[in-house]
Design a protein around this motif. Structure first.
Motif, short mmCIF file in Angstrom:
data_model
loop_
_atom_site.label_atom_id
_atom_site.label_comp_id
_atom_site.label_asym_id
_atom_site.label_seq_id
_atom_site.Cartn_x
_atom_site.Cartn_y
_atom_site.Cartn_z
N VAL A 1 -16.46 -12.28 -17.25
CA VAL A 1 -17.88 -12.23 -16.93
C VAL A 1 -18.36 -13.63 -16.60
O VAL A 1 -17.96 -14.60 -17.25
N SER A 2 -19.19 -13.76 -15.57
CA SER A 2 -19.68 -15.07 -15.13
C SER A 2 -21.18 -15.03 -14.90
O SER A 2 -21.73 -14.00 -14.48
N LEU A 3 -21.81 -16.15 -15.18
CA LEU A 3 -23.20 -16.40 -14.80
C LEU A 3 -23.20 -17.59 -13.86
O LEU A 3 -22.66 -18.65 -14.19
N VAL A 4 -23.81 -17.42 -12.68
CA VAL A 4 -23.85 -18.48 -11.68
C VAL A 4 -25.29 -18.67 -11.22
O VAL A 4 -25.98 -17.70 -10.88
N VAL A 5 -25.73 -19.92 -11.23
CA VAL A 5 -27.04 -20.29 -10.70
C VAL A 5 -26.80 -21.18 -9.49
O VAL A 5 -26.23 -22.26 -9.61
N LYS A 6 -27.24 -20.74 -8.30
CA LYS A 6 -26.90 -21.42 -7.06
C LYS A 6 -28.13 -22.05 -6.41
O LYS A 6 -29.23 -21.51 -6.44
N ASN A 7 -27.89 -23.21 -5.83
CA ASN A 7 -28.83 -23.86 -4.90
C ASN A 7 -30.14 -24.28 -5.55
O ASN A 7 -31.23 -23.97 -5.07
N SER B 1 -32.61 -31.97 9.32
CA SER B 1 -33.03 -32.00 7.92
C SER B 1 -31.84 -32.34 7.04
O SER B 1 -30.70 -31.97 7.35
N PHE B 2 -32.11 -33.07 5.96
CA PHE B 2 -31.09 -33.39 4.97
C PHE B 2 -31.60 -32.97 3.60
O PHE B 2 -32.80 -33.04 3.30
N GLY B 3 -30.67 -32.52 2.75
CA GLY B 3 -31.07 -32.06 1.43
C GLY B 3 -29.92 -32.12 0.44
O GLY B 3 -28.80 -32.52 0.77
N GLY B 4 -30.21 -31.72 -0.77
CA GLY B 4 -29.20 -31.68 -1.82
C GLY B 4 -29.43 -30.49 -2.73
O GLY B 4 -30.57 -30.03 -2.89
N ALA B 5 -28.35 -29.99 -3.32
CA ALA B 5 -28.46 -28.83 -4.20
C ALA B 5 -27.38 -28.88 -5.27
O ALA B 5 -26.33 -29.51 -5.10
N LEU B 6 -27.65 -28.20 -6.38
CA LEU B 6 -26.71 -28.08 -7.49
C LEU B 6 -26.47 -26.60 -7.80
O LEU B 6 -27.39 -25.78 -7.71
N ASP B 7 -25.22 -26.29 -8.16
CA ASP B 7 -24.87 -24.99 -8.72
C ASP B 7 -24.41 -25.20 -10.16
O ASP B 7 -23.75 -26.20 -10.46
N GLY B 8 -24.72 -24.27 -11.03
CA GLY B 8 -24.19 -24.28 -12.38
C GLY B 8 -23.58 -22.93 -12.71
O GLY B 8 -24.09 -21.89 -12.27
N ALA B 9 -22.47 -22.92 -13.45
CA ALA B 9 -21.79 -21.65 -13.73
C ALA B 9 -21.08 -21.71 -15.08
O ALA B 9 -20.67 -22.78 -15.55
#
Length: 362
Positions: free
Chosen positions: A184-190, A164-172
């Protein structure tokens, strides 16, 4: 430029939150993306420390910690995981001034060798399973004390004859006040998708994880406390089957079950989202760390409440010797096994300067 970046980050976070759904174990693929590669993160509960102190081992977990001070830094992380499973991360950081700071890294997981056999126990040799992700990270100083970042991941997974192949983005986004040593950090993963699936017509979701972390160093003592709240997108972090608890007891090994109450359920839901960490920082060149992960302890305990050992706890250290930074962490995942995290990092330009100086002396 700054306003444009801010709006792009806001769009990413809004898109992510709009697509939130309740995730529990086994409902997402590419779970290796959420494995901790940083010894520092592993030692303080399993995630990251929201502090801008030029620790490049953390940029895979939180890209908003990227900074220009990491320019030309190279890092190699290796994890001796449970049984013969191994994984790690190798990355390089380069600063491009007003554009921001970028990182390029490779995250890999090797599940080891498996014996191929049929239902009659006849063997046909061995096979392997591997997963990798090429990671491109970006960090940007949005304000004096605010940084933003993103990761783009290109994923390849090979499990026996299934691929399988895929792609993802993280934002922080990170706020760090150096005067008060508070972050303090906010992280949104995958946030992403599968480009190709393991089997036809079976598209799986990625392991989305929304995290908020806080870190505070005491003003007059060399201690920093860290608390990370994770899986904030999920409404169901703890599954309790009332009938099983009522009729069969609370564990597969015969442990007694705790009564199922609303108070217990809410307490479990909250505590399983929290990881705690402590750093002892006697100098800039040496650190000792300890962490506690309640979710790991409860999910991996054996025999009810009585056989916990050190499961859920982690211990680590960091040592800087001249131009090299060494990190090591031991984390207990189960009575049957634990994980060892090792990291070595250095600034490559420091070594090239040494060569130039030697050449000039000759």
């Amino acid at each position: 430029m700054k306003h444009k970046i801010k709006y792009q980050l806001l769009f990413l976070l809004t898109l992510t939150i709009a697509s939130v759904f309740a995730q529990v174990g086994g409902q997402a693929t590419y779970q290796f993306l959420n494995l901790t590669t940083s010894p520092r993160g592993a030692a303080t509960g399993g995630y990251f420390v929201p502090v801008m102190d030029q620790d490049e081992s953390q940029v895979y977990a939180n890209p908003s910690l990227l900074s220009k001070q990491m320019d030309n830094r190279l890092i190699v992380n290796y994890v001796n995981y449970v049984s013969d499973i191994n994984y790690g991360y190798t990355g390089y950081v380069k600063d491009y001034g007003k554009v921001g700071t970028f990182s390029l890294g490779l995250n890999y997981l090797n599940y080891g060798k498996f014996t191929l056999a049929d239902e009659s126990a006849q063997t046909f040799g061995n096979f392997s399973a591997n997963e990798t992700a090429l990671n491109v990270g970006w960090g940007y100083q949005l304000r004096e004390k605010i940084t933003v970042g993103a990761n783009a991941k290109f994923i390849a997974s090979q499990l026996y004859q299934y691929n399988s192949f895929g792609g993802a983005l993280d934002g922080a986004i990170t706020y760090f006040n150096p005067e008060k040593d508070f972050g303090v950090s906010l992280v949104v993963k995958n946030v992403g998708t599968q480009f190709t699936t393991y089997t036809p017509d079976n598209r799986e979701k990625l392991p989305l994880d929304i995290q908020v972390g806080l870190a505070k160093k005491l003003a007059h003592a060399p201690f920093r406390f860290t608390i990370i709240a994770h899986n904030l997108q999920s409404r169901n972090m703890w599954y309790a089957n009332a009938e099983d608890q009522k009729n069969k007891g609370g564990s597969l090994t015969g442990g007694s079950a705790a009564p199922l109450t609303d108070t217990l359920a809410w307490g479990q839901e909250i505590m399983r989202r929290i990881a705690l960490g402590l750093e002892f920082l006697p100098s800039q060149n040496f650190a000792i760390r300890v962490g506690y992960n309640y979710q790991r302890q409860q999910e991996m305990k054996l025999g009810g409440q009585n056989k916990l050992g050190a499961v859920g706890f982690s211990f680590g250290t960091q040592l800087k010797i001249k131009k090299l930074t060494f990190q090591y962490t031991w984390a207990s995942y189960h009575l049957a096994g634990s994980a060892h995290f090792i990291s070595i990092s250095a600034k490559t330009s420091d070594f090239s300067k040494k060569k130039e100086a030697k050449a000039e002396n000759k």
